[in-house]
Write a protein that holds these residues in place. Structure first.
Motif, mmCIF file in Angstrom:
data_model
loop_
_atom_site.group_PDB
_atom_site.id
_atom_site.type_symbol
_atom_site.label_atom_id
_atom_site.label_comp_id
_atom_site.label_asym_id
_atom_site.label_seq_id
_atom_site.Cartn_x
_atom_site.Cartn_y
_atom_site.Cartn_z
ATOM 1 N N CYS A 312 24.456 59.735 48.344
ATOM 2 C CA CYS A 312 24.766 58.466 49.040
ATOM 3 C C CYS A 312 23.667 57.314 48.833
ATOM 4 C CB CYS A 312 24.838 58.900 50.323
ATOM 5 S SG CYS A 312 26.239 60.083 50.801
ATOM 6 N N ASP A 313 22.626 57.656 48.185
ATOM 7 C CA ASP A 313 21.498 56.721 48.096
ATOM 8 C C ASP A 313 20.830 56.757 46.680
ATOM 9 O OD1 ASP A 313 19.267 55.063 49.092
ATOM 10 O OD2 ASP A 313 18.352 56.583 49.911
ATOM 11 N N LEU A 314 21.675 56.552 45.643
ATOM 12 C CA LEU A 314 21.296 56.339 44.402
ATOM 13 C C LEU A 314 20.276 57.378 43.885
ATOM 14 C CD1 LEU A 314 21.883 54.367 42.011
ATOM 15 C CD2 LEU A 314 19.777 52.932 42.632
ATOM 16 N N GLY A 315 20.400 58.808 44.313
ATOM 17 C CA GLY A 315 19.810 59.969 43.618
ATOM 18 C C GLY A 315 18.562 60.225 44.528
ATOM 19 N N ARG A 316 18.075 59.635 45.616
ATOM 20 C CA ARG A 316 17.113 59.905 46.309
ATOM 21 C C ARG A 316 17.381 60.871 47.205
ATOM 22 N NH1 ARG A 316 17.356 54.160 46.771
ATOM 23 N NH2 ARG A 316 15.455 53.005 45.738
ATOM 24 N N ASP A 317 18.711 61.234 47.863
ATOM 25 C CA ASP A 317 18.961 62.258 48.859
ATOM 26 C C ASP A 317 19.091 63.403 48.079
ATOM 27 O OD1 ASP A 317 21.114 61.165 47.549
ATOM 28 O OD2 ASP A 317 22.219 61.078 49.339
#
Length: 329
Positions: A312-317
């Motif tokens: 949901c956050d371009l891979g950060r999560d």
């Protein structure tokens, strides 16, 4: 009385020379004034005193030497002969008159001739100063270009080289991409891997999730529980996912992206990209590493662990921000 006459004549000549220089009726150049003053000083003694022929020749030689030297002197130096006469004028005239006796005529030459050669040596110092300044400009001009060339080379070295499909360099120790057109699948050799599909991150972002998709979102977010699957040698991550989703009748949609030479997963189990915000979509990792190239270019090996996760956050999560082009922390 000869000595007394000589001293008186010299004193009168000095006064006349100074008066002539400062109160002349016509203008002369500095060089001519200096030469005329010298000539009068040397010639006048011949009219006032009876000198021998040898003395006259001696004074004429001195006069020629002074006239040859004076033209090369600068305007500032022409004033010096006048200044040399002032000490004689300021000297006590009574002491010069009182002595008696005869004086040698050779003493007349000494006042002017001895002082002028020193003045001609001064201009020689100026060319030396000019010569020393030349190498200084050359030395300061050379180092200017060197720092510029170094900066240019370091900038080009820092630029990473991408392949023809815009793929950044693969970290050392990680498998390099293999083009699916060049891959050879051997169906006689079956290998095993572990596969899982999860959208659990959506549960932590329900405020931005598309509420129309609540029916297709599992309660625990698990779409395909981790389990061992079989595949053929030479197959890719995409090949394994496509076969298992069809086998278990799970929805899957994808499209080929020629610029990356790989199939792009748009949706699994009717959960599409952007369903949980502008930075949401599907990603994959193998053995805990998120590759920076498409799943169609990753050739599997026996025992690999494949995880498809929804971010949901371009891979950060999910720990795959670097694979999406983000900087590594």
């Amino acid at each position: 009385m000869n000595k007394k006459k000589w001293l008186t004549a010299i004193l009168i000549i000095g006064v006349l020379a100074i008066a002539f220089f400062w109160g002349g009726d016509y203008q002369k150049s500095p060089n001519k004034v200096a030469s005329s003053s010298v000539e009068t000083q040397v010639i006048e003694p011949e009219n006032t005193a009876s000198a021998t022929n040898d003395d006259v020749e001696h004074t004429e030689a001195i006069a020629t030497e002074t006239t040859e030297i004076t033209p090369s002197a600068t305007p500032s130096e022409t004033a010096k002969p006048i200044e040399t006469l002032k000490p004689n004028e300021s000297a006590t005239p009574t002491e010069a008159v009182t002595p008696t006796g005869t004086a040698a005529p050779t003493e007349v030459v000494t006042p002017v001739a001895t002082t002028k050669p020193a003045a001609t040596k001064q201009p020689t110092a100026t060319p030396k100063a000019a010569k020393t300044s030349v190498p200084e400009t050359k030395a300061t001009a050379k180092p200017v270009t060197k720092p510029d060339s170094k900066v240019a080379t370091t900038e080009t070295k820092q630029e990473p080289k991408k392949d023809k499909f815009l793929t950044d360099p693969v970290p050392s120790g990680k498998p390099k991409p293999v083009e699916w057109q060049d891959a050879t699948v051997d169906k006689k050799k079956q290998l095993t891997a572990t596969l899982s599909v999860s959208a659990a991150t959506i549960l932590d972002n329900m405020d931005i999730f598309n509420q129309d998709k609540l029916e297709v979102l599992p309660a625990d977010g698990i779409i395909y529980k981790a389990q061992k699957v079989t595949f053929y040698e030479g197959e890719s991550v995409f090949d394994v996912l496509l076969r298992e989703m069809k086998k278990n009748k799970i929805h899957m949609e994808f499209s080929m992206t020629p610029i990356y030479n790989s199939n792009y997963i748009e949706g699994i189990n009717n959960l599409y990209e952007f369903d949980a915000g502008e930075l949401s979509g599907w990603m994959y990792k193998v053995n805990g590493w998120f590759p920076n190239y498409g799943s169609s270019r990753y050739v599997l090996k026996d025992g690999d662990v494949i995880d498809w996760v929804y971010t949901c956050d371009l891979g950060r999560d999910v720990g795959g921000y670097v694979a999406t082009g983000g900087a590594q922390k």
